[in-house]
Design an enzyme around this catalytic site. Structure first.
Site, mmCIF file in Angstrom:
data_model
loop_
_atom_site.group_PDB
_atom_site.id
_atom_site.type_symbol
_atom_site.label_atom_id
_atom_site.label_comp_id
_atom_site.label_asym_id
_atom_site.label_seq_id
_atom_site.Cartn_x
_atom_site.Cartn_y
_atom_site.Cartn_z
ATOM 1 N N ARG A 74 0.846 -1.188 0.000
ATOM 2 C CA ARG A 74 0.000 0.000 0.000
ATOM 3 C C ARG A 74 0.882 1.239 0.000
ATOM 4 O O ARG A 74 1.903 1.288 0.664
ATOM 5 C CB ARG A 74 -0.904 0.028 1.240
ATOM 6 C CG ARG A 74 -2.124 -0.850 1.104
ATOM 7 C CD ARG A 74 -3.084 -0.657 2.261
ATOM 8 N NE ARG A 74 -2.536 -1.122 3.515
ATOM 9 C CZ ARG A 74 -2.101 -0.338 4.485
ATOM 10 N NH1 ARG A 74 -2.151 0.987 4.369
ATOM 11 N NH2 ARG A 74 -1.631 -0.852 5.590
ATOM 12 N N TYR A 201 -1.345 -3.385 -6.761
ATOM 13 C CA TYR A 201 -1.283 -4.039 -5.443
ATOM 14 C C TYR A 201 -2.655 -3.993 -4.735
ATOM 15 O O TYR A 201 -3.336 -2.960 -4.744
ATOM 16 C CB TYR A 201 -0.227 -3.369 -4.556
ATOM 17 C CG TYR A 201 -0.262 -3.940 -3.161
ATOM 18 C CD1 TYR A 201 0.304 -5.188 -2.894
ATOM 19 C CD2 TYR A 201 -0.938 -3.289 -2.130
ATOM 20 C CE1 TYR A 201 0.217 -5.750 -1.642
ATOM 21 C CE2 TYR A 201 -1.031 -3.842 -0.871
ATOM 22 C CZ TYR A 201 -0.455 -5.070 -0.636
ATOM 23 O OH TYR A 201 -0.557 -5.637 0.609
ATOM 24 N N LYS A 210 -9.775 -1.837 1.179
ATOM 25 C CA LYS A 210 -9.440 -0.714 2.068
ATOM 26 C C LYS A 210 -10.113 0.584 1.603
ATOM 27 O O LYS A 210 -10.598 1.372 2.415
ATOM 28 C CB LYS A 210 -7.925 -0.512 2.112
ATOM 29 C CG LYS A 210 -7.141 -1.736 2.520
ATOM 30 C CD LYS A 210 -7.443 -2.172 3.922
ATOM 31 C CE LYS A 210 -6.479 -3.261 4.363
ATOM 32 N NZ LYS A 210 -6.795 -3.709 5.727
ATOM 33 N N HIS A 230 -11.501 -1.920 10.952
ATOM 34 C CA HIS A 230 -10.401 -2.804 10.543
ATOM 35 C C HIS A 230 -10.327 -3.954 11.558
ATOM 36 O O HIS A 230 -9.458 -3.964 12.427
ATOM 37 C CB HIS A 230 -9.110 -1.969 10.547
ATOM 38 C CG HIS A 230 -7.944 -2.637 9.898
ATOM 39 N ND1 HIS A 230 -6.651 -2.231 10.139
ATOM 40 C CD2 HIS A 230 -7.850 -3.647 9.015
ATOM 41 C CE1 HIS A 230 -5.816 -2.975 9.429
ATOM 42 N NE2 HIS A 230 -6.518 -3.832 8.743
ATOM 43 N N SER A 252 -1.746 -3.986 11.082
ATOM 44 C CA SER A 252 -1.134 -4.966 10.193
ATOM 45 C C SER A 252 0.062 -5.603 10.906
ATOM 46 O O SER A 252 0.738 -4.953 11.692
ATOM 47 C CB SER A 252 -0.675 -4.282 8.908
ATOM 48 O OG SER A 252 -1.693 -3.444 8.407
ATOM 49 N N CYS A 254 0.203 -8.092 13.195
ATOM 50 C CA CYS A 254 0.057 -8.502 14.597
ATOM 51 C C CYS A 254 -0.663 -9.843 14.710
ATOM 52 O O CYS A 254 -1.164 -10.202 15.774
ATOM 53 C CB CYS A 254 -0.704 -7.445 15.388
ATOM 54 S SG CYS A 254 0.238 -5.953 15.668
ATOM 55 N N ASP A 277 -10.335 -9.194 8.264
ATOM 56 C CA ASP A 277 -9.784 -7.853 8.007
ATOM 57 C C ASP A 277 -10.762 -6.710 8.263
ATOM 58 O O ASP A 277 -10.375 -5.700 8.819
ATOM 59 C CB ASP A 277 -9.277 -7.780 6.559
ATOM 60 C CG ASP A 277 -8.313 -6.617 6.330
ATOM 61 O OD1 ASP A 277 -7.519 -6.310 7.240
ATOM 62 O OD2 ASP A 277 -8.361 -6.011 5.249
ATOM 63 N N ARG A 374 1.679 -12.293 -0.847
ATOM 64 C CA ARG A 374 0.300 -12.498 -0.406
ATOM 65 C C ARG A 374 -0.352 -13.703 -1.064
ATOM 66 O O ARG A 374 0.084 -14.159 -2.114
ATOM 67 C CB ARG A 374 -0.530 -11.256 -0.801
ATOM 68 C CG ARG A 374 -0.069 -9.956 -0.149
ATOM 69 C CD ARG A 374 -0.763 -9.773 1.147
ATOM 70 N NE ARG A 374 -0.299 -8.608 1.905
ATOM 71 C CZ ARG A 374 -1.046 -8.012 2.836
ATOM 72 N NH1 ARG A 374 -2.254 -8.428 3.093
ATOM 73 N NH2 ARG A 374 -0.557 -6.995 3.524
HETATM 74 C C1 OXD Z 1 -3.374 -4.296 5.715
HETATM 75 C C2 OXD Z 1 -3.942 -5.398 4.934
HETATM 76 O O1 OXD Z 1 -2.408 -3.677 5.266
HETATM 77 O O2 OXD Z 1 -4.923 -5.986 5.403
HETATM 78 O O3 OXD Z 1 -3.894 -4.011 6.802
HETATM 79 O O4 OXD Z 1 -3.436 -5.709 3.842
HETATM 80 MN MN MN Z 2 -5.790 -5.041 7.084
#
Ligand code: OXD
Ligand code: MN
Length: 588
Positions: A74, A201, A210, A230, A252, A254, A277, A374
């Site tokens: 991102r 991406y 997002k 989130h 992100s 964790c 997510d 990913r």
């Molecule tokens: C993030 C994702 O960056 O879920 O939080 O990809």
């Molecule tokens: Mn996320």
């Protein structure tokens, strides 16, 4: 016959971007197969075919995609929220005036799809029958995004009928020429419109995720009285057979996806996955908070995923019942034709290509898979998918968890005293950054509610909105903070984590059912050590006490740092949360 607003909008975008052809997608499997085939044979990104077919025996219906080498994450610094007024976007967002942003994007988009196909993707965020779902259209010029959207959303031709002559959420996406100088992700919240160029991406290009489901949706939620968050959504089944629904916000990196499909270390407990997510939270007519997951797929980080850390995800990836599963920027084991990443079970394969497709030399000290490589996979393949996943109403939430990675300061678990105190806990959330992020290792980054990069308006107003939602709830969920990452004097994690985290959830579930005790501390309610089921675990008592230690000097620094965060939002910061901080200081 006159054109519908949708047809007119698509035509206008085509006039600007000038694709060779327009392909209205229907979301079918047959169509996805054709798209993948086109991606294998005809389309290229940075010289590579868009898709490479993987071993169909061991990874059925799976394909590897390599992105442009500069396009791997991102791009927060290129992400803008274009409210008419800068103050509305707040200090938590990059801002550009809507007209200026559109002018800039028009110039960059003029003819950007020449020689390409414009795919028109009709999709729902949320179950089509859910009163909370939204009908959306995304335009894109790369098969990878079209196929990914089939996995991540409920894509179907029927969405076009649903839209009819009415309103819809708009996304215009082009990979452009992948030039990072010409890469922008622009949000126009009042128009329910996202315009993205220069990146393929996930977070920049799958606009339902997002961009819409968090940034734009958080703004919609503010206007309409709900929350876009989130958060993971899970159902926790206890030995009595009762299922308690919980959401958890974690920044992100964790372990959010691992938490979403946790394998319980305690007998009789089972975790059911509803989302990993994003959660949309609505106040039900019964005065409870109800959650739906707007998404239909997982877009998860590959490195670190294994049978040990997340067996359910490994099974999800290999199931092969929903076409297709994608791997992006992983390495390739060329002997087996399988994706590979650091942390996968088994040793390192002998012969590999790295994430850019170059022969891999393990002596180079480089990683073979990109740290942000990913997978994109349908949730329907998850062996622990909740039977309630497709319930249009969603699930009633009994607890909200806020977490982060804190090697010091934060106890294993704390219960908020009430909704307002819980919102205060979420607002001062923070996490220590890891080496994988650009930031320095071990530096604390405040990330309120894990929403700092995703809140589509001024976060001061967002906190106010959270407090207002609490007032509308007759039976508000309890709010907790969690932290699996506290270390001892040698720097080792004290808490085993993973499946043993169920022990913390057991206490939370017992609290909800008034079956467990707690003691009040300076920062909220914590369990007595004996309230946590440690059967079969071997953690010395002094270490357990360390997990709950509250060091006043550290907490004073915590209060100072929280004040700095609150000050950023100036007069838009709710007084109630400043009062909570004052109360905490008084206790210290
Ligand atoms: C993030 C994702 O960056 O879920 O939080 O990809
Ligand atoms: Mn996320």
């Amino acid at each position: 016959m006159s054109m519908t607003p949708l047809q007119r909008w698509v035509e206008e975008q085509a006039k600007l971007t000038k694709p060779d052809r327009i392909w209205w997608c229907d979301g079918s499997e047959e169509e996805a197969r054709r798209l993948v085939e086109a991606g294998i044979k005809d389309e290229k990104i940075a010289g590579n075919p868009v898709f490479h077919e993987l071993n169909q025996k061991t990874f059925p219906d799976s394909y590897l995609h390599r992105s442009h080498p500069t396009d791997v994450a991102r791009a927060e610094h290129l992400t803008f929220v274009c409210h008419p007024d800068k103050e509305l976007a707040g200090p938590n967002n990059n801002w550009m005036a809507p007209d200026e942003a559109k002018e800039k994007m028009r110039k960059l988009s003029d003819g950007c799809m020449k020689g390409r196909t414009m795919y028109v993707l009709p999709y729902m965020m949320g179950h089509p029958q859910s009163p909370y779902a939204k009908a959306c259209i995304q335009l894109t010029d790369v098969s990878y995004v079209a196929v990914s959207m089939r996995i991540m959303t409920r894509m179907s031709k029927s969405v076009i009928d649903k839209i009819g002559g009415g309103d819809f959420v708009k996304g215009l996406h082009s990979v452009g020429d992948f030039n990072p100088e010409k890469r922008f992700i622009m949000h126009f919240p009042d128009e329910h419109f996202v315009w993205s160029i220069g990146s393929g991406y996930g977070g920049n290009a799958l606009l339902g995720k997002k961009c819409f489901s968090l940034r734009i949706a958080s703004w919609l939620g503010r206007q309409e009285g709900w929350l876009a968050e989130h958060m993971v959504i899970v159902g926790m089944q206890d030995p009595e057979g009762r299922t308690t629904y919980i959401t958890a916000a974690l920044p992100s990196a964790c372990g959010k996806t691992n938490l979403a499909m946790l394998e319980s270390a305690l007998p009789g407990y089972k975790v059911w996955t509803l989302g990993d997510d994003i959660a949309w939270l609505n106040v039900g007519s019964d005065g409870r908070l109800w959650a739906i997951n707007p998404e239909a797929g997982f877009f998860g980080v590959a490195p670190g995923t294994s049978m040990k850390t997340n067996p359910n995800m490994m099974k999800t990836l290999k199931k092969g019942t929903f076409y297709p599963t994608l791997f992006t920027n992983t390495a390739l084991d060329t002997d087996k034709n399988e994706p590979w990443w650091e942390g996968l079970d088994g040793g390192m394969p002998k012969n590999m290509l790295d994430w850019q497709g170059r022969p891999y030399d393990s002596a180079s000290g480089q990683k073979a898979a990109h740290p942000n490589s990913r997978f994109t996979v349908s949730m329907s393949q998850c062996p622990v998918l909740s039977p309630e996943f497709d319930n249009p109403k969603g699930v009633p939430i009994s607890a909200i968890l806020f977490g982060g990675k804190r090697t010091r300061v934060a106890p294993l678990v704390v219960e908020g005293l009430n909704w307002q105190h819980g919102v205060f806990m979420g607002a001062r959330m923070g996490s220590e950054t890891t080496a994988a992020a650009i930031h320095k290792e071990g530096v604390l980054r405040r990330d309120p509610m894990a929403m700092l990069p995703f809140c589509g308006y001024n976060m001061g107003d967002y906190f106010r909105h959270w407090l207002d939602i609490g007032k509308k709830l007759e039976a508000p969920p309890r709010i907790y903070s969690i932290n699996w990452f506290r270390t001892d004097e040698t720097g080792k994690f004290i808490w085993p984590g993973f499946g043993d985290n169920i022990r913390v959830f057991k206490w939370i579930i017992d609290r909800i059912n008034n079956k467990a005790s707690a003691k009040e501390t300076l920062v909220g309610l914590v369990p007595n050590i004996d309230d946590i089921d440690l059967s079969g675990l071997n953690i010395p008592r002094d270490k357990m006490e360390k997990l709950f230690e509250i060091d006043k000097a550290e907490w004073r620094r915590e209060a100072d740092d929280t004040e700095k965060l609150f000050d950023r939002f100036g007069s838009r910061m709710p007084q109630e949360l400043r009062d909570e901080l004052k109360r905490m200081r008084a206790k210290l």
